[in-house]
Each structure stands twice: as structure tokens, then as C-alpha cells.
Design a protein around this motif. Structure first.
Motif, mmCIF file in Angstrom:
data_model
loop_
_atom_site.group_PDB
_atom_site.id
_atom_site.type_symbol
_atom_site.label_atom_id
_atom_site.label_comp_id
_atom_site.label_asym_id
_atom_site.label_seq_id
_atom_site.Cartn_x
_atom_site.Cartn_y
_atom_site.Cartn_z
ATOM 1 N N VAL A 77 0.834 -1.210 0.000
ATOM 2 C CA VAL A 77 0.000 0.000 0.000
ATOM 3 C C VAL A 77 0.869 1.260 0.000
ATOM 4 N N THR A 78 1.999 1.190 0.683
ATOM 5 C CA THR A 78 2.933 2.326 0.645
ATOM 6 C C THR A 78 3.406 2.578 -0.784
ATOM 7 N N THR A 148 -13.385 -8.914 -1.296
ATOM 8 C CA THR A 148 -11.991 -9.286 -1.109
ATOM 9 C C THR A 148 -11.472 -8.625 0.158
ATOM 10 N N GLU A 149 -10.216 -8.892 0.468
ATOM 11 C CA GLU A 149 -9.607 -8.286 1.644
ATOM 12 C C GLU A 149 -9.552 -6.764 1.480
ATOM 13 N N ALA A 150 -9.934 -6.051 2.522
ATOM 14 C CA ALA A 150 -9.913 -4.585 2.470
ATOM 15 C C ALA A 150 -9.203 -4.050 3.706
ATOM 16 N N TRP A 151 -8.599 -2.894 3.529
ATOM 17 C CA TRP A 151 -7.813 -2.312 4.621
ATOM 18 C C TRP A 151 -7.935 -0.796 4.554
ATOM 19 N N ARG A 179 -7.498 -5.870 -1.965
ATOM 20 C CA ARG A 179 -6.554 -6.763 -2.628
ATOM 21 C C ARG A 179 -7.231 -7.388 -3.834
ATOM 22 N N ARG A 180 -6.634 -7.223 -4.981
ATOM 23 C CA ARG A 180 -7.129 -7.854 -6.220
ATOM 24 C C ARG A 180 -6.022 -8.763 -6.715
ATOM 25 N N GLY A 181 -6.149 -10.055 -6.452
ATOM 26 C CA GLY A 181 -5.071 -10.981 -6.788
ATOM 27 C C GLY A 181 -3.859 -10.657 -5.936
ATOM 28 N N THR A 182 -2.747 -10.357 -6.587
ATOM 29 C CA THR A 182 -1.537 -10.041 -5.827
ATOM 30 C C THR A 182 -1.381 -8.535 -5.632
ATOM 31 N N ARG A 183 -2.284 -7.745 -6.221
ATOM 32 C CA ARG A 183 -2.128 -6.292 -6.167
ATOM 33 C C ARG A 183 -3.087 -5.671 -5.158
ATOM 34 N N TRP A 184 -2.673 -4.532 -4.639
ATOM 35 C CA TRP A 184 -3.562 -3.705 -3.814
ATOM 36 C C TRP A 184 -3.942 -2.466 -4.617
#
Ligand SMILES: [Zn+2]
Length: 459
Positions: A77-78, A148-151, A179-184
Motif C-alpha cells: 500500500v505504501t 476481497t480483503e480490504a484495509w 486486494r485484487r489478486g496479488t495487487r492492492w
């Protein structure tokens, strides 16, 4: 506008409370004077940028693998925010778009509009920092709509306007990353409408295309279709700067940024203030450093409330903008030890200087009180400058008379030295110490002289 006391030394988590937003607002009473408009003013404060989060404990990683996952997410994310910032700085729309979750069409539309609006804003810097503050979103339904995973960690945008901001100013951002696959990717910046301390700071570029007018001493940011108003504000601000310098001296930036939202709602959103702004003509805001850091206020902005500002005549606009630019100039010396009557009285003193208005014209409400036998016993307290005070006008008028008395009886240079001395004083009684040192008087003697002066000027 509700008066909120600035909590410079307050806070359970003082090290995190590094920056506070302070707003100094001008409340305009729409009452005609000989010159056209009576202006009164009032100071309000913004919420601190940071606060503690009781949910912090829930973040403690339970295992090494979880810890690694958290670190990987933060790194991803950074990097995402670095790409976003670089795209904004370089006006690279494809690169910017590539940081967004394109399944979130409403958010994407808002973001691309913001990107376009920023194109004309002269930026010297723009970057984001992730903060470990409040890094845990509520374990609740906020992210239910993402599959999906969210932050949503707290992030801080730091940016500078070219030629105007000596140092970056900070704005809190509460993005949701998914998170979409390996990307944020960035999916939203407004997932917590009901959580007051998780609101993304807004600026004028969040509310449509931005038109920029460069004055000789001013930068005015507004929206298209208001060119005449923006130019008038630039001209008036350019004229206000030397007026302020004549009194305050040259030890300030001698330039000002003025932001001109289209509506009162937009003004409220930019200020992060949900209180009633219907009496506000303009505000001056800045980021105030925490006490003891030795740093200076940054991000000085004058923000006008167009519906009210447009109702002002030339003299009213002159007084309001000179008043606000005075706040910008004196900000370094307007710490918590300076009483509001001195801050606002001084801004009005400079604001009215050279307008030719008499004391009775400037102080109509107080004059009516005096004629009716209601003579003020003491200089207005900080609470008297609350927007809730139905005698707010009298507070400003009383403050103007206090400052004018010092300028007339002791001298303008002494007035300025006195103001700076109150701002710099470290003792328990900054006002008393500065009055003794610079005005050779005491608050008691000064109040007595002021009470007499009020009657002389207004009876
Ligand atoms: Zn003010």
C-alpha cells in the motif's frame, strides 16, 4: 459557528497530537453602517488531526506469518500511494488510473475529476504517509460490499502550494485499499460516513474543476464561472498585504492563499465543520504546531463563504480580507496565551484602518448598549467570541476599542511589540507580563482606562 477551545496542551497522547487545525473565522453581521457593512469576527478551531484509537490492541499480530502478511500489505500500500502521488505530481492520468479499483465506478469517477481539477493547481510537493495511528478499520460491516480483503489505515497527505507554502501542510486521508489478486488498489476514501474521526480531509479540488488566479501577493483558488469574483478577491488580497505590513512589519510571508468554494456546504466540507456557517464571510485556517516543537504554523489559508462574501460591498470585502490577512501575518505570534480580544481586536484594528469609519459606525451595537446604560465591565473573554453568543458583535466591538486604545494612547509600534510579547510570553500570565513590560500598565488599570474610553467614544 461553535467556539471550540484549542487543545494545545490537552491530550492523553500528546506526542501524536502534533498538529492541530485552527480556524479563525470572520462572522459578518449584515447590518448597514455609514460605509455599507458592519463586520464582526469570531475565532473557531478545528479538530486535532490525530486521536487515539481504543481498537489499537486488536492489531497485535498473533503469529509470525500474520505479522509478515501485515508487513507485506503495508509495503504494497505504501508503494501504491507512492505511485498515486507521483502520477498526480507528473499529471500522468493513466498511471493514476492504474492505482484505482476500477470496479468502484462512482469512486473512480470522483477521483478522475479530482485528478483533472488538480492539474491547474501549482503544487511544489505532494506525497502520502501511512500512519500506524488508527490503522485498524472497525471489524464490521464497513467493508462488506468488497468481495476481497480490504484495509483502511490512516494516511496523511502532505503537499505544498508552489510559491506559497514554505513547508508541507497535512491532510488526513482514510482510503480503503482492496486486494485484487496479488495487487492492492484504492477503492474508496469515504467508507466511514458515521465515524467522525475517520473522515478524509477535503479541499477545493474535490468539488469540481479549479480555476487559479495569480495576484501579485495572492493565489486564489476557486471554480470556473466565478472569474470576476476570484479576480476581485486577488486584487483585494494584494491590497491587504501592504496594509497589514504597514502595521505588523515585514517579518511574515507577505502573501496569502485564498480559497473560494462555491457554496456554504462546500466551505463546511473543506473546514470539516458541520456547524452553522451562515454568518461567516471568511475564515483563516492554519495548521498549528503542538507547543514546544519550535515549528511554525503552516498551510495558512483564507477561505471565503461566497454567498455571504458576495453580499459585501467594496468596503466590507476590504475589511474582511484585511482582517483575515492580518490573522495570516500574526499567526506565529497568536498562540494560546494570546487572549481572543487581542487577536480579533487587532485584526479588526488593521481591517478598519484607513476606512475612515468612526468608532460609532464600527461599534453600533455596543454604542446602543452604552446609550441604554449598559456599560461593559470587562474586556470580552474568549468564550464571548463564540458564534453562540448573541452579543458577539459587542465582543468584537469591545475588542476593537481595546486595541485602538493601545494604538492611540501608547502607539502603534508599542501595540505591535505588546502583541508579539504576549505571544512569546512563557509565564503563567502572558497578558500581565507583556502589559507590564511593553505598556507599563496592569490588566486592572488597562481595563479601567478602556471602560472610560468606551464611554468617551460611544456615548
Ligand atoms: Zn478574526
Amino acid at each position: 459557528v461553535t467556539e471550540r477551545t484549542i487543545a494545545l496542551v490537552d491530550g492523553t497522547d500528546a506526542t501524536r497530537r502534533r498538529w492541530l487545525k485552527a480556524a479563525i473565522a470572520a462572522v459578518v453581521a449584515f447590518e448597514l453602517t455609514a460605509a455599507g457593512v458592519l463586520v464582526t469576527t469570531h475565532r473557531a478551531e478545528r479538530r486535532p488531526v490525530t486521536a487515539t484509537d481504543p481498537r489499537r490492541d486488536a492489531t497485535r499480530p498473533k503469529a509470525d506469518s500474520a505479522e509478515r502478511q501485515v508487513a507485506a500489505r503495508a509495503a504494497a500500500v505504501t508503494a501504491l500511494l507512492e505511485r498515486r502521488a507521483a502520477a498526480i505530481r507528473a499529471h500522468d492520468k493513466p498511471a493514476f488510473t492504474a492505482t484505482l479499483d476500477l470496479t468502484q465506478s462512482a469512486f473512480v469517477k470522483r477521483q478522475l475529476a479530482m485528478f483533472d481539477a488538480l492539474r491547474r493547481v501549482p503544487l511544489a510537493s505532494w506525497r502520502y504517509e501511512l500512519s500506524d495511528d488508527r490503522d485498524v478499520p472497525p471489524e464490521s460491516s464497513y467493508f462488506a460490499r468488497y468481495d476481497t480483503e480490504a484495509w483502511s489505515p490512516r494516511a496523511v497527505l502532505r503537499y505544498q502550494l508552489k510559491g506559497f507554502d514554505d513547508a508541507p501542510t497535512a491532510a488526513e486521508q482514510f482510503f480503503t485499499f482492496v486486494r485484487r489478486g496479488t495487487r492492492w488498489l484504492t477503492a474508496n476514501d469515504a467508507d466511514f460516513p458515521d465515524v467522525s474521526d475517520r473522515q478524509t480531509a477535503r479541499d477545493i479540488w474535490d468539488f469540481g474543476p479549479v480555476e487559479v488566479v495569480h495576484g501579485t501577493r495572492s493565489l486564489v483558488l476557486g471554480h470556473p464561472g466565478r472569474t470576476t469574483l476570484l479576480r476581485d478577491i486577488a486584487r483585494q488580497t494584494d491590497a491587504a498585504v501592504p496594509r497589514v505590513t504597514t502595521v505588523w512589519g515585514t517579518s511574515w510571508a507577505r502573501r496569502a492563499v485564498v480559497v473560494v468554494p462555491d457554496t456554504e456546504k462546500e466551505l463546511a466540507a473543506i473546514l470539516g465543520d458541520s456547524t452553522d456557517l451562515s454568518n461567516i464571510a471568511a475564515v483563516a485556517v492554519a495548521e498549528l504546531p503542538d507547543t514546544g516543537t519550535g515549528s511554525h504554523p503552516v498551510g495558512n489559508r483564507v477561505i471565503v463563504n461566497p454567498p455571504n462574501f458576495r453580499r459585501l460591498g467594496t468596503n466590507g470585502r476590504r475589511v474582511v480580507l484585511t482582517h483575515e490577512v492580518t490573522h495570516v501575518a500574526t499567526r506565529d505570534s497568536s498562540g494560546p496565551g494570546v487572549p481572543t480580544w487581542l487577536v480579533e481586536g487587532f485584526a479588526d484594528y488593521v481591517g478598519y484602518l484607513g476606512t475612515g469609519l468612526s468608532a460609532k459606525a464600527i461599534c453600533q451595537e455596543l454604542a446602543a448598549d452604552v446609550r441604554a446604560g449598559r456599560r461593559p465591565a470587562a474586556l470580552p473573554g474568549d468564550d464571548d467570541f463564540s458564534g453562540k453568543n448573541d452579543r458577539l458583535a459587542q465582543a468584537y466591538e469591545a475588542a476593537w476599542l481595546g486595541v485602538t486604545l493601545i494604538a492611540e494612547r501608547t502607539g502603534r509600534a508599542e501595540l505591535v511589540r505588546f502583541y508579539r510579547a504576549v505571544g512569546a510570553a512563557n509565564g503563567r500570565e502572558p497578558l500581565r507580563d507583556a502589559m507590564t513590560a511593553e505598556l507599563h500598565t496592569t490588566p486592572e488599570s488597562f481595563t479601567a482606562a478602556w471602560r472610560k474610553y468606551v464611554v468617551e467614544q460611544l456615548a
